[in-house]
Motif scaffolding. Structure first.
Motif, PDB file in Angstrom:
ATOM      1  N   GLN A  68      41.149  62.361  20.529  1.00  0.00           N
ATOM      2  CA  GLN A  68      40.067  62.770  19.870  1.00  0.00           C
ATOM      3  C   GLN A  68      39.713  64.433  20.138  1.00  0.00           C
ATOM      4  OE1 GLN A  68      37.351  59.318  21.138  1.00  0.00           O
ATOM      5  NE2 GLN A  68      36.690  59.798  18.965  1.00  0.00           N
ATOM      6  N   VAL A  69      40.574  64.706  21.338  1.00  0.00           N
ATOM      7  CA  VAL A  69      40.193  65.946  21.858  1.00  0.00           C
ATOM      8  C   VAL A  69      41.081  67.050  21.629  1.00  0.00           C
ATOM      9  CG1 VAL A  69      39.477  67.027  24.271  1.00  0.00           C
ATOM     10  CG2 VAL A  69      38.885  64.681  23.676  1.00  0.00           C
ATOM     11  N   ARG A  70      40.471  68.160  21.651  1.00  0.00           N
ATOM     12  CA  ARG A  70      41.779  69.348  21.520  1.00  0.00           C
ATOM     13  C   ARG A  70      41.849  70.291  22.914  1.00  0.00           C
ATOM     14  NH1 ARG A  70      40.359  73.814  16.873  1.00  0.00           N
ATOM     15  NH2 ARG A  70      41.187  71.980  15.514  1.00  0.00           N
ATOM     16  N   PRO A  71      42.822  70.225  23.341  1.00  0.00           N
ATOM     17  CA  PRO A  71      43.031  70.691  24.815  1.00  0.00           C
ATOM     18  C   PRO A  71      43.007  72.303  24.641  1.00  0.00           C
ATOM     19  CG  PRO A  71      45.112  69.829  23.959  1.00  0.00           C
ATOM     20  CD  PRO A  71      44.272  69.531  23.035  1.00  0.00           C
ATOM     21  N   PHE A  72      42.376  72.946  25.468  1.00  0.00           N
ATOM     22  CA  PHE A  72      42.423  74.509  25.662  1.00  0.00           C
ATOM     23  C   PHE A  72      42.854  74.679  27.125  1.00  0.00           C
ATOM     24  CE2 PHE A  72      39.885  74.365  21.945  1.00  0.00           C
ATOM     25  CZ  PHE A  72      40.119  75.478  21.226  1.00  0.00           C
ATOM     26  N   TYR A  73      44.309  74.995  27.503  1.00  0.00           N
ATOM     27  CA  TYR A  73      44.480  75.040  28.697  1.00  0.00           C
ATOM     28  C   TYR A  73      43.759  75.882  29.528  1.00  0.00           C
ATOM     29  CZ  TYR A  73      47.633  76.559  32.618  1.00  0.00           C
ATOM     30  OH  TYR A  73      48.318  76.844  33.924  1.00  0.00           O
ATOM     31  N   ALA A  74      43.382  75.736  30.935  1.00  0.00           N
ATOM     32  CA  ALA A  74      42.521  76.375  31.872  1.00  0.00           C
ATOM     33  C   ALA A  74      43.650  77.494  32.301  1.00  0.00           C
ATOM     34  CB  ALA A  74      42.001  75.701  32.920  1.00  0.00           C
ATOM     35  N   THR A  75      43.652  78.662  31.693  1.00  0.00           N
ATOM     36  CA  THR A  75      44.639  79.609  32.313  1.00  0.00           C
ATOM     37  C   THR A  75      44.538  80.060  33.591  1.00  0.00           C
ATOM     38  OG1 THR A  75      44.386  80.592  30.096  1.00  0.00           O
ATOM     39  CG2 THR A  75      45.448  81.966  31.610  1.00  0.00           C
ATOM     40  N   LYS A  76      43.488  80.147  34.424  1.00  0.00           N
ATOM     41  CA  LYS A  76      43.207  80.478  35.824  1.00  0.00           C
ATOM     42  C   LYS A  76      44.144  79.637  36.794  1.00  0.00           C
ATOM     43  CE  LYS A  76      38.949  77.878  36.193  1.00  0.00           C
ATOM     44  NZ  LYS A  76      38.992  77.465  34.854  1.00  0.00           N
ATOM     45  N   CYS A  77      44.683  78.457  36.234  1.00  0.00           N
ATOM     46  CA  CYS A  77      45.167  77.409  36.884  1.00  0.00           C
ATOM     47  C   CYS A  77      46.440  78.050  37.268  1.00  0.00           C
ATOM     48  CB  CYS A  77      45.329  76.178  36.304  1.00  0.00           C
ATOM     49  SG  CYS A  77      45.954  74.895  37.254  1.00  0.00           S
ATOM     50  N   ASN A  78      47.232  78.550  36.489  1.00  0.00           N
ATOM     51  CA  ASN A  78      48.642  79.227  36.684  1.00  0.00           C
ATOM     52  C   ASN A  78      48.777  79.991  35.670  1.00  0.00           C
ATOM     53  OD1 ASN A  78      51.352  79.625  36.706  1.00  0.00           O
ATOM     54  ND2 ASN A  78      51.971  78.011  37.465  1.00  0.00           N
ATOM     55  N   THR A  79      48.752  81.512  35.731  1.00  0.00           N
ATOM     56  CA  THR A  79      48.748  82.527  34.826  1.00  0.00           C
ATOM     57  C   THR A  79      50.206  82.983  34.757  1.00  0.00           C
ATOM     58  OG1 THR A  79      48.346  84.151  36.607  1.00  0.00           O
ATOM     59  CG2 THR A  79      46.429  83.195  35.291  1.00  0.00           C
ATOM     60  N   PHE A  95      36.199  69.630  22.632  1.00  0.00           N
ATOM     61  CA  PHE A  95      37.379  70.309  23.418  1.00  0.00           C
ATOM     62  C   PHE A  95      37.325  69.925  24.745  1.00  0.00           C
ATOM     63  CE2 PHE A  95      36.435  74.465  20.893  1.00  0.00           C
ATOM     64  CZ  PHE A  95      36.791  73.954  19.619  1.00  0.00           C
ATOM     65  N   ALA A  96      38.472  70.322  25.393  1.00  0.00           N
ATOM     66  CA  ALA A  96      38.660  70.095  27.082  1.00  0.00           C
ATOM     67  C   ALA A  96      39.293  71.017  27.339  1.00  0.00           C
ATOM     68  CB  ALA A  96      39.183  68.842  27.349  1.00  0.00           C
ATOM     69  N   GLU A  97      39.583  71.288  28.644  1.00  0.00           N
ATOM     70  CA  GLU A  97      40.004  72.402  29.458  1.00  0.00           C
ATOM     71  C   GLU A  97      40.800  72.111  30.764  1.00  0.00           C
ATOM     72  OE1 GLU A  97      36.885  74.947  30.777  1.00  0.00           O
ATOM     73  OE2 GLU A  97      35.953  75.101  28.971  1.00  0.00           O
ATOM     74  N   PRO A  98      41.786  71.141  30.328  1.00  0.00           N
ATOM     75  CA  PRO A  98      42.900  70.680  31.323  1.00  0.00           C
ATOM     76  C   PRO A  98      43.524  71.759  31.891  1.00  0.00           C
ATOM     77  CG  PRO A  98      43.571  70.187  29.486  1.00  0.00           C
ATOM     78  CD  PRO A  98      42.430  70.802  28.988  1.00  0.00           C
ATOM     79  N   GLY A  99      44.065  71.838  33.244  1.00  0.00           N
ATOM     80  CA  GLY A  99      44.612  72.803  33.949  1.00  0.00           C
ATOM     81  C   GLY A  99      45.401  71.920  34.748  1.00  0.00           C
ATOM     82  N   ARG A 100      44.969  71.472  35.959  1.00  0.00           N
ATOM     83  CA  ARG A 100      45.603  70.960  37.072  1.00  0.00           C
ATOM     84  C   ARG A 100      46.665  69.912  36.681  1.00  0.00           C
ATOM     85  NH1 ARG A 100      44.348  71.211  42.472  1.00  0.00           N
ATOM     86  NH2 ARG A 100      42.300  71.749  42.045  1.00  0.00           N
ATOM     87  N   CYS A 101      46.064  68.987  35.754  1.00  0.00           N
ATOM     88  CA  CYS A 101      46.828  67.930  35.312  1.00  0.00           C
ATOM     89  C   CYS A 101      48.032  68.202  34.351  1.00  0.00           C
ATOM     90  CB  CYS A 101      45.973  66.767  34.683  1.00  0.00           C
ATOM     91  SG  CYS A 101      45.400  67.408  32.992  1.00  0.00           S
ATOM     92  N   ILE A 102      47.950  69.500  33.770  1.00  0.00           N
ATOM     93  CA  ILE A 102      49.314  69.685  32.888  1.00  0.00           C
ATOM     94  C   ILE A 102      50.180  70.378  33.764  1.00  0.00           C
ATOM     95  CG2 ILE A 102      49.841  71.381  31.004  1.00  0.00           C
ATOM     96  CD1 ILE A 102      47.683  69.118  30.270  1.00  0.00           C
ATOM     97  N   VAL A 103      50.073  71.343  34.825  1.00  0.00           N
ATOM     98  CA  VAL A 103      51.072  72.227  35.576  1.00  0.00           C
ATOM     99  C   VAL A 103      51.138  71.768  36.979  1.00  0.00           C
ATOM    100  CG1 VAL A 103      50.923  74.114  33.963  1.00  0.00           C
ATOM    101  CG2 VAL A 103      49.341  73.955  36.020  1.00  0.00           C
ATOM    102  N   ALA A 104      50.367  70.965  37.521  1.00  0.00           N
ATOM    103  CA  ALA A 104      50.420  70.886  39.024  1.00  0.00           C
ATOM    104  C   ALA A 104      51.654  70.038  39.257  1.00  0.00           C
ATOM    105  CB  ALA A 104      49.366  69.854  39.589  1.00  0.00           C
ATOM    106  N   GLU A 105      52.194  68.902  38.795  1.00  0.00           N
ATOM    107  CA  GLU A 105      53.528  68.175  39.006  1.00  0.00           C
ATOM    108  C   GLU A 105      54.652  68.905  38.650  1.00  0.00           C
ATOM    109  OE1 GLU A 105      52.523  64.102  38.517  1.00  0.00           O
ATOM    110  OE2 GLU A 105      50.656  64.327  38.166  1.00  0.00           O
ATOM    111  N   ALA A 106      54.459  69.838  37.747  1.00  0.00           N
ATOM    112  CA  ALA A 106      55.767  70.717  37.179  1.00  0.00           C
ATOM    113  C   ALA A 106      56.326  71.603  38.377  1.00  0.00           C
ATOM    114  CB  ALA A 106      55.525  71.223  35.992  1.00  0.00           C
ATOM    115  N   GLY A 107      55.478  71.634  39.372  1.00  0.00           N
ATOM    116  CA  GLY A 107      55.818  72.886  40.400  1.00  0.00           C
ATOM    117  C   GLY A 107      56.409  72.193  41.677  1.00  0.00           C
TER     118      GLY A 107
END
Length: 350
Positions: free
Chosen positions: A19-30, A228-240
């Motif tokens: 039900q949620v539209r994600p807006f990636y938290a840019t500050k997490c990894n720019t 809306f939601a602002e996921p950041g860490r859960c999107i990019v952490a494990e990719a690095g």
């Protein structure tokens, strides 16, 4: 950074929060390569500065696909963001509300509620937010100033471990929405913020658990809204994965030490922020069966520049070997400095 892992993580978030539209938290990894991968998937973005808007703009991200959730900005930040097409701004004070009205007249504003954030590994809350009464006051005043009272937001803390925190915060959101109806205001949006966890060296609640908690709270709201939601860490952490070099091994009364060309001040700052509670998975390329516990430390002369203790690594670890640090895609390179003259890490997207 592994592009496929970023895309998979975003898909997993969308599945957990249908039900949620994600807006990636840019500050997490720019890193532009990371942002480009996300833009290609159709992600939208949450920003905290005009510089982040500029980076996104070079990749073709439109201002209308950005929300500005830093609730206190220098007025020129609001002005420049508005000129770039951003029209949605978070606020948590009357002063900020007036600055938005002056620098971005007619914009949509969303009030930030305060939350405890006590169930998060990395402390992030306490600086921003108002109570229910304060949020209602801000949104009524927004209408009086010619702004659009658009929504409400909150943040449950970075690397949160308690899905129920979402339900508790959404209970306050319910109260705000209900009371604003009597003032003739119906909000359009609720923003769940960020804080959703990534896996480091210990298990964390699955995203689905947070999704279920959010769905339960959303179902109780007095009328339908966009979420809306602002996921950041859960999107990019494990990719690095950090790949760093051992520059020296030493035995001291305090134990065995592995000195690497990566340290707290050029990528591992969250170890200090979390008081050591955030522990990265670490291994070495030697892979010897005989193991020894090492304290893993950075290249600077600062005594705080140690990012892991008692890590089992190859007993014959030596200068020139490689140490690999997993789950390193979030809040690492964005913190990196050239303290003591050491280089920042280089990001490669594969």
């Amino acid at each position: 950074m592994r592009a496929a892992r970023i895309v998979a993580a975003l898909d997993a978030f969308r599945n957990a929060f249908p039900q949620v539209r994600p807006f990636y938290a840019t500050k997490c990894n720019t890193d532009p390569g990371v942002l480009s991968v996300l833009h290609t998937t159709g992600a939208r973005f949450e920003v905290a500065s005009v510089e982040e808007i500029r980076i996104l703009g070079t990749l073709g991200v439109r201002g209308q696909d950005v929300i500005f959730s830093n609730p206190v900005r220098a007025r020129e930040q609001t002005r420049q963001a508005s000129r770039a097409g951003v029209y949605r701004f978070a606020v948590d004070s009357r002063e900020e509300l007036h600055r938005v009205a002056e620098e971005a007249p007619g914009s949509c504003v969303y009030a930030r509620l305060a939350t405890g954030g006590r169930a998060s590994v990395v402390p992030s809350e306490g600086k921003f937010g108002v109570d229910v009464r304060g949020a209602i006051d801000l949104l009524v005043r927004a209408r009086d100033l010619g702004l659009v009272p658009y929504g409400i937001t909150f943040h449950i803390g970075s690397q949160s471990l308690r899905p129920a925190a979402l339900e508790a915060a959404l209970g306050d959101v319910h109260t705000v929405l209900s009371r604003l109806v009597s003032a003739g205001i119906r909000l359009q949006m609720v923003d769940l913020g960020g804080g959703f966890p990534a896996a480091y060296d210990r298990p964390v609640p699955p995203l689905a658990a947070f999704g279920r908690a959010a769905a339960a709270g959303i179902a109780q709201l007095p009328y339908p809204v966009e979420v809306f939601a602002e996921p950041g860490r859960c999107i990019v952490a494990e990719a690095g994965t950090f790949r760093c070099r051992v520059i020296g091994v030493a035995q001291r009364p305090s134990g065995y030490w592995a000195h690497t060309d990566l340290g707290v001040f050029n990528g591992m700052m969250e170890v200090l922020e979390s008081g050591g509670d955030l522990r990265y998975p670490i291994r070495d390329n030697r892979g010897s069966a005989n193991r020894r516990r090492f304290h893993v430390t950075g290249p600077t002369c600062d005594g705080q520049d140690t990012y892991a203790r008692d890590v089992p690594l190859s007993a014959d670890l030596r200068e020139g070997d490689e140490v690999l640090i997993g789950s390193a895609g979030a809040y690492t390179t964005v913190y990196a400095s050239r303290f003591n003259g050491f280089a920042r890490p280089r990001v490669v997207v594969t």
